[in-house]
Design an enzyme around this catalytic site. Structure first.
Site, mmCIF file in Angstrom:
data_model
loop_
_atom_site.group_PDB
_atom_site.id
_atom_site.type_symbol
_atom_site.label_atom_id
_atom_site.label_comp_id
_atom_site.label_asym_id
_atom_site.label_seq_id
_atom_site.Cartn_x
_atom_site.Cartn_y
_atom_site.Cartn_z
ATOM 1 N N ASP A 67 0.832 -1.347 -0.204
ATOM 2 C CA ASP A 67 -0.035 0.119 0.023
ATOM 3 C C ASP A 67 0.942 1.291 0.095
ATOM 4 O OD1 ASP A 67 0.974 -0.511 2.581
ATOM 5 O OD2 ASP A 67 -0.981 -0.907 3.300
ATOM 6 N N ASN A 136 -7.696 -3.054 13.945
ATOM 7 C CA ASN A 136 -8.999 -3.185 13.649
ATOM 8 C C ASN A 136 -9.050 -4.459 12.688
ATOM 9 O OD1 ASN A 136 -8.184 -2.286 11.440
ATOM 10 N ND2 ASN A 136 -9.557 -0.551 11.076
ATOM 11 N N HIS A 138 -7.441 -5.082 9.989
ATOM 12 C CA HIS A 138 -6.853 -4.689 8.316
ATOM 13 C C HIS A 138 -6.009 -5.335 7.990
ATOM 14 C CE1 HIS A 138 -4.725 -0.648 9.424
ATOM 15 N NE2 HIS A 138 -4.113 -1.566 9.068
ATOM 16 N N GLU A 143 -9.774 -1.951 5.053
ATOM 17 C CA GLU A 143 -10.438 -1.745 6.392
ATOM 18 C C GLU A 143 -11.812 -2.645 6.555
ATOM 19 O OE1 GLU A 143 -8.812 -0.015 8.349
ATOM 20 O OE2 GLU A 143 -8.432 2.228 7.588
HETATM 21 C C1 F6R Z 1 1.482 -1.665 6.262
HETATM 22 C C2 F6R Z 1 0.074 -2.398 6.225
HETATM 23 C C3 F6R Z 1 -0.896 -2.297 7.468
HETATM 24 C C4 F6R Z 1 0.138 -2.680 8.721
HETATM 25 C C5 F6R Z 1 -0.923 -2.635 9.929
HETATM 26 C C6 F6R Z 1 -0.196 -2.808 10.931
HETATM 27 O O1 F6R Z 1 1.993 -1.705 4.906
HETATM 28 O O2 F6R Z 1 -0.276 -2.577 5.317
HETATM 29 O O3 F6R Z 1 -1.553 -3.294 7.307
HETATM 30 O O4 F6R Z 1 0.665 -3.919 8.432
HETATM 31 O O5 F6R Z 1 -1.466 -1.358 9.986
HETATM 32 O O6 F6R Z 1 0.632 -1.870 11.301
HETATM 33 P P1 F6R Z 1 1.906 -1.930 12.645
HETATM 34 O O7 F6R Z 1 2.903 -2.878 12.315
HETATM 35 O O8 F6R Z 1 2.516 -0.264 12.636
HETATM 36 O O9 F6R Z 1 1.294 -2.550 13.848
#
Ligand code: F6R
Length: 238
Positions: A67, A136, A138, A143
């Protein structure tokens, strides 16, 4: 799903780095899917050590990132492109022509999504996808409520995600409100997945991911249906 309990963040990161190294040693031309965020940071450091020690040669891989924020140019310190070059790609000396990250500043975002999805197909699909878990549920920026059939698309970030990611920005207002993300279907089409789980406030969501009902409310729950997923959990968060 295979579930591995790691004793702490370091152990989780080392297990993930070894799995990635094994993949690249087995297939040097692997198409690798990478994630940003706090969770994989130590994994990337260990991969850089493997590169410096000559244990793994990353020069023939191609990469796709999950992303990117809409509106941030690749040289913006909070863009995911900047993150990846700083924390992994530059340090393993990966040729930029092998690196794919959606452009959050493309003039036609829908076309950017279509081109990204085509690029994944044209390289034969993703062999190995690394994922983190959002508080959450995702995966990527898919989301709660995202259609399970989605491919690369533009999303509006939830308030919860904007708040969670504001820790990297100087204010909540600065956090982009939209992103481009590979879709749930794009992720499910990858051949091997490793989901890393560490960090605050993930204990409940990891439980729902692994053993709750499979539905759009918890996007990561769909991984229960993926034939080759390993979840590595830092059990110190449980
Ligand atoms: C990042 C991504 C997100 C993160 C998720 C967890 O490229 O796709 O899905 O993997 O938000 O983020 P952290 O590791 O910061 O808790």
């Amino acid at each position: 799903m295979e579930i591995i309990y790691a004793s702490n963040y370091e152990d989780m990161s080392r297990k993930a780095a070894i799995a990635i190294a094994q993949q690249v040693i087995k297939k040097p031309t692997s198409v690798m899917g990478f994630a940003t965020g706090s969770t994989p940071l130590r994994t990337y450091e260990i991969l850089i050590e493997f590169h410096r020690q000559g244990i793994v040669d990353f020069s023939s891989i191609n990469t796709f990132n999950l992303d990117e924020y809409v509106g941030l140019p690749s040289n913006h310190p909070q863009s995911y492109s900047f993150f990846m070059f700083k924390n992994l790609f530059r340090q393993i000396q990966l040729d930029p022509s092998r690196i794919h990250i959606p452009s959050g500043t493309a003039s036609d975002l829908l076309q950017e999504c279509a081109v990204y999805e085509e690029a994944i197909q044209s390289l034969g699909g993703i062999d190995f996808q690394l994922l983190g878990l959002g508080p959450n549920g995702h995966i990527g920026f898919n989301e709660p409520g995202t259609h399970l059939n989605s491919v690369t698309h533009v999303v509006s970030l939830s308030q919860e995600t904007i708040k969670a990611n504001s820790r990297f920005f100087s204010s909540l207002e600065e956090v982009p409100k939209r992103a481009i993300t590979m879709g749930i279907k794009s992720i499910m089409n990858t051949r091997k997945i490793i989901l890393l789980v560490s960090g605050e406030k993930k204990a409940e969501i990891v439980h729902r991911t692994l053993s709750g009902p499979i539905n759009e409310e918890v996007p990561a729950s769909v991984l229960q249906l993926h034939p080759n997923t390993t979840v590595i959990i830092d059990q110190s968060i449980l």
